[in-house]
Design an enzyme around this catalytic site. Sequence first.
Site, PDB file in Angstrom:
ATOM      1  N   LYS A 158       3.642   5.801  -2.947  1.00  0.00           N
ATOM      2  CA  LYS A 158       4.905   6.502  -3.157  1.00  0.00           C
ATOM      3  C   LYS A 158       5.314   6.527  -4.632  1.00  0.00           C
ATOM      4  O   LYS A 158       5.820   7.537  -5.136  1.00  0.00           O
ATOM      5  CB  LYS A 158       6.017   5.856  -2.320  1.00  0.00           C
ATOM      6  CG  LYS A 158       5.958   6.195  -0.839  1.00  0.00           C
ATOM      7  CD  LYS A 158       6.076   7.682  -0.599  1.00  0.00           C
ATOM      8  CE  LYS A 158       6.224   8.024   0.872  1.00  0.00           C
ATOM      9  NZ  LYS A 158       6.142   9.493   1.092  1.00  0.00           N
ATOM     10  N   ALA A 214       0.829  -1.207   0.000  1.00  0.00           N
ATOM     11  CA  ALA A 214       0.000   0.000   0.000  1.00  0.00           C
ATOM     12  C   ALA A 214       0.866   1.261   0.000  1.00  0.00           C
ATOM     13  O   ALA A 214       0.602   2.218  -0.738  1.00  0.00           O
ATOM     14  CB  ALA A 214      -0.931  -0.015   1.207  1.00  0.00           C
ATOM     15  N   TYR A 215       1.894   1.248   0.812  1.00  0.00           N
ATOM     16  CA  TYR A 215       2.795   2.396   0.920  1.00  0.00           C
ATOM     17  C   TYR A 215       3.583   2.598  -0.374  1.00  0.00           C
ATOM     18  O   TYR A 215       3.660   3.711  -0.904  1.00  0.00           O
ATOM     19  CB  TYR A 215       3.737   2.149   2.088  1.00  0.00           C
ATOM     20  CG  TYR A 215       4.732   3.252   2.384  1.00  0.00           C
ATOM     21  CD1 TYR A 215       4.308   4.486   2.854  1.00  0.00           C
ATOM     22  CD2 TYR A 215       6.101   3.030   2.245  1.00  0.00           C
ATOM     23  CE1 TYR A 215       5.223   5.482   3.158  1.00  0.00           C
ATOM     24  CE2 TYR A 215       7.016   4.013   2.547  1.00  0.00           C
ATOM     25  CZ  TYR A 215       6.579   5.244   3.002  1.00  0.00           C
ATOM     26  OH  TYR A 215       7.493   6.232   3.304  1.00  0.00           O
ATOM     27  N   ALA A 216       4.133   1.511  -0.892  1.00  0.00           N
ATOM     28  CA  ALA A 216       4.956   1.588  -2.094  1.00  0.00           C
ATOM     29  C   ALA A 216       4.146   2.072  -3.290  1.00  0.00           C
ATOM     30  O   ALA A 216       4.621   2.867  -4.103  1.00  0.00           O
ATOM     31  CB  ALA A 216       5.583   0.230  -2.393  1.00  0.00           C
ATOM     32  N   ALA A 217       2.903   1.617  -3.400  1.00  0.00           N
ATOM     33  CA  ALA A 217       2.060   2.021  -4.525  1.00  0.00           C
ATOM     34  C   ALA A 217       1.799   3.517  -4.495  1.00  0.00           C
ATOM     35  O   ALA A 217       1.888   4.209  -5.524  1.00  0.00           O
ATOM     36  CB  ALA A 217       0.738   1.250  -4.490  1.00  0.00           C
TER      37      ALA A 217
END
Length: 250
Positions: free
Chosen positions: A158, A153-156
Amino acid sequence: MGKLQDKVAIITGGAGGIGQGIATAFVKEGAKVAILDLDEQSGQKVVERLQKHQPESMFIQADLANHDKLKDIVDQVVDKFGKLDILVNNAHASKAKPFLEITQQDLDLSFNTGFYPTFYLMQAAIPHLQKTEGNIINFASGAGIEGHATQGAYAAAKEGIRALTRVTANEFGKDSINVNLIAPIANSPGVQQWAKEEPEYYQQVLENIPMRRFGELEEDIGHAAVFLASEDSSYITGQTINVDGGSVKF
């Protein structure tokens, strides 16, 4: 005269961690800073410290997930100071989970606090930055660049921010607006807490950093932000600057 003398900056997530480090570095270089954060108690404490260097520093309590209010916040800062020179989109909340366990709620948390505030604040700020030939500093992460496990979720979000950064750098380069990213590894309060909870994993990550330390909030991350916000970086735009002790290699 500091490198950011009389520049006006908005910094999200400025009540702690990296945002506080950047705000401190900015005011020491002469900037007038408005820090945005949901945490009013911490925000007021931080702004009192900032005012020792720059009396006009201000705190605005803001729920960045309330996207309809973001333009009003930018207008509030411009009304107070008469202009805007720098926007720093630092704030972001997310939960780490294995990919198959990520829910819509997890995605909403990451995008509503990271991607969408960055998008809407940039839209609100750019007309003002066109007048000042200003700077935008967004935040990327090695979690997205390298695809860290449990960070879907975070990587997407970012990587979405990285895409926005490249698009706007291309669109507004003609207006001398510089739009760049910092991808940090920092010794933030969250990292310090994580070190206590998972000391073995923390040590493993630390040993994979070539410089064998986490970045300092003001001296490392804050000073990199000063560089990107100043005339020193006037010919740099659309770039991801890895302030991570050499962790990401590409």
